[in-house]
Design a protein around this motif. Structure first.
Motif, mmCIF file in Angstrom:
data_model
loop_
_atom_site.group_PDB
_atom_site.id
_atom_site.type_symbol
_atom_site.label_atom_id
_atom_site.label_comp_id
_atom_site.label_asym_id
_atom_site.label_seq_id
_atom_site.Cartn_x
_atom_site.Cartn_y
_atom_site.Cartn_z
ATOM 1 N N THR A 174 0.839 -1.212 0.000
ATOM 2 C CA THR A 174 0.000 0.000 0.000
ATOM 3 C C THR A 174 0.864 1.249 0.000
ATOM 4 N N GLU A 175 1.933 1.229 0.768
ATOM 5 C CA GLU A 175 2.837 2.383 0.829
ATOM 6 C C GLU A 175 3.447 2.664 -0.546
ATOM 7 N N THR A 176 3.831 1.611 -1.242
ATOM 8 C CA THR A 176 4.408 1.767 -2.583
ATOM 9 C C THR A 176 3.373 2.341 -3.557
ATOM 10 N N ILE A 177 2.143 1.848 -3.470
ATOM 11 C CA ILE A 177 1.076 2.333 -4.354
ATOM 12 C C ILE A 177 0.811 3.816 -4.112
ATOM 13 N N VAL A 178 0.765 4.219 -2.840
ATOM 14 C CA VAL A 178 0.521 5.635 -2.504
ATOM 15 C C VAL A 178 1.614 6.518 -3.090
ATOM 16 N N ILE A 179 2.875 6.117 -2.899
ATOM 17 C CA ILE A 179 3.986 6.907 -3.447
ATOM 18 C C ILE A 179 3.907 6.962 -4.969
ATOM 19 N N GLY A 180 3.603 5.817 -5.595
ATOM 20 C CA GLY A 180 3.492 5.778 -7.055
ATOM 21 C C GLY A 180 2.402 6.685 -7.589
ATOM 22 N N GLN A 181 1.246 6.691 -6.911
ATOM 23 C CA GLN A 181 0.134 7.528 -7.374
ATOM 24 C C GLN A 181 0.409 9.013 -7.148
ATOM 25 N N LEU A 182 1.117 9.333 -6.052
ATOM 26 C CA LEU A 182 1.518 10.734 -5.834
ATOM 27 C C LEU A 182 2.464 11.194 -6.951
ATOM 28 N N GLY A 183 3.418 10.326 -7.295
ATOM 29 C CA GLY A 183 4.328 10.643 -8.402
ATOM 30 C C GLY A 183 3.580 10.784 -9.712
ATOM 31 N N GLY A 184 2.596 9.902 -9.934
ATOM 32 C CA GLY A 184 1.786 9.980 -11.148
ATOM 33 C C GLY A 184 0.986 11.260 -11.216
ATOM 34 N N ALA A 185 0.399 11.680 -10.077
ATOM 35 C CA ALA A 185 -0.401 12.915 -10.040
ATOM 36 C C ALA A 185 0.460 14.135 -10.363
ATOM 37 N N VAL A 186 1.646 14.182 -9.758
ATOM 38 C CA VAL A 186 2.564 15.305 -10.035
ATOM 39 C C VAL A 186 2.972 15.280 -11.503
ATOM 40 N N GLY A 187 3.272 14.087 -12.020
ATOM 41 C CA GLY A 187 3.666 13.966 -13.428
ATOM 42 C C GLY A 187 2.569 14.395 -14.380
ATOM 43 N N ILE A 188 1.321 14.046 -14.063
ATOM 44 C CA ILE A 188 0.186 14.432 -14.921
ATOM 45 C C ILE A 188 0.035 15.946 -14.968
ATOM 46 N N ILE A 189 0.100 16.575 -13.785
ATOM 47 C CA ILE A 189 -0.044 18.042 -13.723
ATOM 48 C C ILE A 189 1.078 18.728 -14.501
ATOM 49 N N LEU A 190 2.320 18.300 -14.274
ATOM 50 C CA LEU A 190 3.458 18.896 -14.988
ATOM 51 C C LEU A 190 3.383 18.607 -16.489
ATOM 52 N N GLY A 191 3.015 17.369 -16.833
ATOM 53 C CA GLY A 191 2.946 16.983 -18.241
ATOM 54 C C GLY A 191 1.921 17.788 -19.017
#
Length: 415
Positions: free
Chosen positions: A342-359
């Motif tokens: 779960t911890e890995t998934i949370v970190i991955g989704q946070l990274g994905g959210a930041v990447g989507i906004i920047l992208g």
């Protein structure tokens, strides 16, 4: 189960807070890959939207006859010379084609670009010398899938009698003819006076060139006002019934070959371009860009997954004693594994959210600079969410399994 997921998310967020710097670096690494993917897909989506909008203006059941096909063919010789130089489509050839081409349910149009740097005057005002003037006939507007916002189209009478009338682009209402009713007003082009009979609906820009800063005038008047050698004329044919399109094209090839005086053994020295094929060929280019986006994104994301896995392995090592205590209190292997997963998934989704906004931000900036029609890239967003989840899934699997298999006695001894 829901309460367990909720509890694990709380533990994951708490762990993130205690290891903030490491977590931020991990999120940034993941975000870089997602940003590369989303930004390129955003630009590609905007490009596809622009191309579809611009080339669809030709009309779905339209084909054009021009000097060459879509691309210049280059020979295989050492000098890379053009295989064949096609002659231009001259005015006599174009009019000869229109007079001889009588396939049912078709309308042929003749036009040419007289200039792209005209100055247009109205009373005491004038435009910059950036107006495109086109010589057209009465079928040009419907064949080009243009629409009138006000007024009327040219009639056969206007064209045959060389009436000094014109149809102008929508930008004239924002500039030269602002705050006045444009219909009936008189514009001056190279000293000739033209009465405005129609205003085209807004079309926007194509790669920085405005489609709304143009004036359409009868073709014979354009030929007399803008004399120049070797004018290459444009022929377009609209077919009212789509099922007749292929047959209409075959007939056009036969007629044009006769007009060009080609014998049956010769290759045709002109191009026939269907509007739907043109769109498909142009959009196929964007497929290469999409593939490149995925390739760049996957390479970057692969590095992100390795970094995330290593950080989670370090986290497992640092929290060995915590794992031992939880196991001693009765925590199952699946519970421990699920917590780290779960911890890995949370970190991955946070990274994905930041990447989507920047992208999306970077992609929209490039789209604006390149004058593309920006649209929200939902497919890119979906791809980013799925990709970041898969990265977290792959990266978190091994650390979670390793944590769950720790011996509780050995874990409690760990310092």
């Amino acid at each position: 189960m829901a309460s367990l997921v909720k509890e694990n998310i709380k533990i994951a967020l708490g762990s993130i807070k205690t290891q903030l710097l490491r977590t931020i670096l991990t999120i940034v690494i993941i975000a870089i890959g997602i940003t590369a993917l989303v930004s390129i897909l955003t630009v590609v989506s905007a490009l596809e939207n622009t191309l579809s909008t611009n080339f669809a203006s030709m009309g779905a059941n339209t084909f054009t006859i021009r000097q060459y096909e879509l691309e210049v063919r280059v020979g295989n010789g050492p000098r890379g010379e053009r295989e064949k130089i096609n002659p231009i489509i001259s005015y006599p050839q174009a009019t000869d084609f229109i007079s001889k081409y009588n396939y049912p349910f078709t309308h042929a149009s003749l036009s040419f670009t007289a200039t792209s740097a005209a100055e247009v005057k109205y009373e005491n005002k004038k435009t910059d010398p950036e107006i495109t003037v086109l010589g057209v006939d009465d079928y040009f507007i419907p064949n080009s899938a243009l629409e009138l916002g006000q007024g009327r189209n040219f009639t056969g009478f206007d064209i045959e009698n060389n009436n000094y009338v014109c149809v102008v682009g929508s930008d004239f209402q924002k500039g030269l003819l602002k705050d006045v009713n444009p219909i009936g007003k008189t514009l001056s082009i190279r000293g000739a006076k033209f009465k405005v009979i129609g205003i085209l609906k807004e079309k926007g820009s194509t790669f920085g060139n405005s489609q709304d800063l143009r004036v359409l005038i009868p073709i014979q008047l354009a030929r007399s006002l803008f004399t120049q050698p070797n004018i290459n004329y444009n022929l377009s044919v609209m077919v009212e019934k789509k099922e007749l399109l292929d047959a209409a094209i075959d007939q056009a090839i036969v007629v044009m070959r006769k007009v060009r005086k080609q014998n049956p053994a010769e290759d045709q020295n002109f191009g026939i371009i269907r509007s739907d094929e043109l769109i498909n060929q142009i959009l196929s280019i964007t497929g290469v860009l999409t593939f490149s986006a995925w390739l760049i994104g996957i390479i970057t994301i692969f590095g992100s997954s390795i970094a995330l896995m290593n950080i989670m392995l370090v986290s497992v090592t640092e929290r060995t004693r915590e794992i031992g205590i939880r196991k001693a209190l009765g925590a199952k292997k699946s519970t421990i594994a699920f917590q780290f997963f779960t911890e890995t998934i949370v970190i991955g989704q946070l990274g994905g959210a930041v990447g989507i906004i920047l992208g999306i931000t970077i992609g929209s900036i490039f789209a604006a600079v390149l004058d593309f029609n920006f649209t929200i890239p939902w497919m890119a967003i979906l791809a980013a969410v799925i990709t970041s989840f898969v990265v977290a899934l792959v990266s978190g699997l091994y650390p979670a399994i390793k944590a769950s298999k720790l011996d509780p006695v050995e874990a409690l001894r760990y310092e």
